[in-house]
Design a protein around this motif. Structure first.
Motif, PDB file in Angstrom:
ATOM      1  N   GLY A 134       0.821  -1.221   0.000  1.00  0.00           N
ATOM      2  CA  GLY A 134       0.000   0.000   0.000  1.00  0.00           C
ATOM      3  C   GLY A 134       0.849   1.263   0.000  1.00  0.00           C
ATOM      4  O   GLY A 134       0.525   2.241  -0.679  1.00  0.00           O
ATOM      5  N   VAL A 135       1.940   1.252   0.755  1.00  0.00           N
ATOM      6  CA  VAL A 135       2.852   2.402   0.753  1.00  0.00           C
ATOM      7  C   VAL A 135       3.443   2.588  -0.646  1.00  0.00           C
ATOM      8  O   VAL A 135       3.539   3.705  -1.151  1.00  0.00           O
ATOM      9  N   GLY A 136       3.818   1.485  -1.290  1.00  0.00           N
ATOM     10  CA  GLY A 136       4.319   1.572  -2.665  1.00  0.00           C
ATOM     11  C   GLY A 136       3.292   2.174  -3.604  1.00  0.00           C
ATOM     12  O   GLY A 136       3.623   2.995  -4.464  1.00  0.00           O
ATOM     13  N   LEU A 137       2.042   1.802  -3.432  1.00  0.00           N
ATOM     14  CA  LEU A 137       0.971   2.369  -4.256  1.00  0.00           C
ATOM     15  C   LEU A 137       0.825   3.863  -4.017  1.00  0.00           C
ATOM     16  O   LEU A 137       0.733   4.656  -4.967  1.00  0.00           O
ATOM     17  N   LEU A 138       0.840   4.273  -2.751  1.00  0.00           N
ATOM     18  CA  LEU A 138       0.732   5.702  -2.433  1.00  0.00           C
ATOM     19  C   LEU A 138       1.912   6.490  -2.995  1.00  0.00           C
ATOM     20  O   LEU A 138       1.743   7.609  -3.498  1.00  0.00           O
ATOM     21  N   ILE A 139       3.101   5.921  -2.934  1.00  0.00           N
ATOM     22  CA  ILE A 139       4.275   6.604  -3.467  1.00  0.00           C
ATOM     23  C   ILE A 139       4.161   6.766  -4.971  1.00  0.00           C
ATOM     24  O   ILE A 139       4.476   7.827  -5.515  1.00  0.00           O
ATOM     25  N   SER A 140       3.685   5.746  -5.670  1.00  0.00           N
ATOM     26  CA  SER A 140       3.580   5.861  -7.126  1.00  0.00           C
ATOM     27  C   SER A 140       2.535   6.898  -7.530  1.00  0.00           C
ATOM     28  O   SER A 140       2.768   7.680  -8.453  1.00  0.00           O
ATOM     29  N   VAL A 141       1.411   6.938  -6.836  1.00  0.00           N
ATOM     30  CA  VAL A 141       0.396   7.960  -7.132  1.00  0.00           C
ATOM     31  C   VAL A 141       0.935   9.347  -6.776  1.00  0.00           C
ATOM     32  O   VAL A 141       0.787  10.301  -7.546  1.00  0.00           O
ATOM     33  N   GLY A 142       1.590   9.458  -5.616  1.00  0.00           N
ATOM     34  CA  GLY A 142       2.178  10.734  -5.215  1.00  0.00           C
ATOM     35  C   GLY A 142       3.244  11.212  -6.186  1.00  0.00           C
ATOM     36  O   GLY A 142       3.359  12.408  -6.468  1.00  0.00           O
ATOM     37  N   ALA A 143       4.023  10.284  -6.731  1.00  0.00           N
ATOM     38  CA  ALA A 143       5.064  10.647  -7.697  1.00  0.00           C
ATOM     39  C   ALA A 143       4.440  11.231  -8.973  1.00  0.00           C
ATOM     40  O   ALA A 143       4.936  12.218  -9.509  1.00  0.00           O
ATOM     41  N   ALA A 144       3.364  10.613  -9.431  1.00  0.00           N
ATOM     42  CA  ALA A 144       2.706  11.109 -10.644  1.00  0.00           C
ATOM     43  C   ALA A 144       2.112  12.501 -10.411  1.00  0.00           C
ATOM     44  O   ALA A 144       2.262  13.397 -11.255  1.00  0.00           O
ATOM     45  N   LEU A 145       1.469  12.676  -9.265  1.00  0.00           N
ATOM     46  CA  LEU A 145       0.883  13.987  -8.959  1.00  0.00           C
ATOM     47  C   LEU A 145       1.970  15.045  -8.789  1.00  0.00           C
ATOM     48  O   LEU A 145       1.817  16.183  -9.233  1.00  0.00           O
TER      49      LEU A 145
END
Length: 125
Positions: free
Chosen positions: A72-83
């Motif tokens: 889940g942290v990996g998912l949040l980081i990937s979404v945060g990186a795109a934003l």
């Protein structure tokens, strides 16, 4: 809003305002994005590794919880990186100051929680 003939529809819609920045800055922004994606992939791999190889260390429900949280942290980081990439690109195009990197406190907090959970589970088992 007229579509830029040199860009596709999606990029014209997302990056419609401002002037094209120096390509070096855009490429640096892209490299930073890719570094965050590598971090997200490391968290994904870590979550899979915990579930696959930590059966001797953690009991089943705890192992699954740690794995899901790590992924889940990996998912949040990937979404945060795109934003973050999009916000920085827009800021550069519009001549505004760069936004504060909110993804860094998120990552620091998540790592701290993960370490605390692992320490507690190791001490209890």
């Amino acid at each position: 809003m007229s579509e830029n003939p040199q860009r596709g529809r999606l990029s014209s819609r997302l990056l419609s305002r401002g002037q094209e920045p120096d390509p070096r800055f855009t490429l640096a922004n892209e490299r930073t994005f890719l570094a965050w994606i590598r971090t997200a992939l490391a968290f994904l791999a870590g979550g899979v590794a915990v579930e696959a190889f930590a059966a001797d260390v953690f009991e089943d429900p705890y192992r699954t919880i740690i794995s899901v949280l790590t992924i889940g942290v990996g998912l949040l980081i990937s979404v945060g990186a795109a934003l973050r990439w999009l916000n920085i690109e827009r800021s550069m195009r519009q001549g505004r100051p760069l936004p504060m990197p909110l993804i860094i406190p998120l990552l620091s907090f998540a790592c701290g929680v993960a370490m605390a959970v692992v320490i507690v589970l190791v001490v209890l088992t």
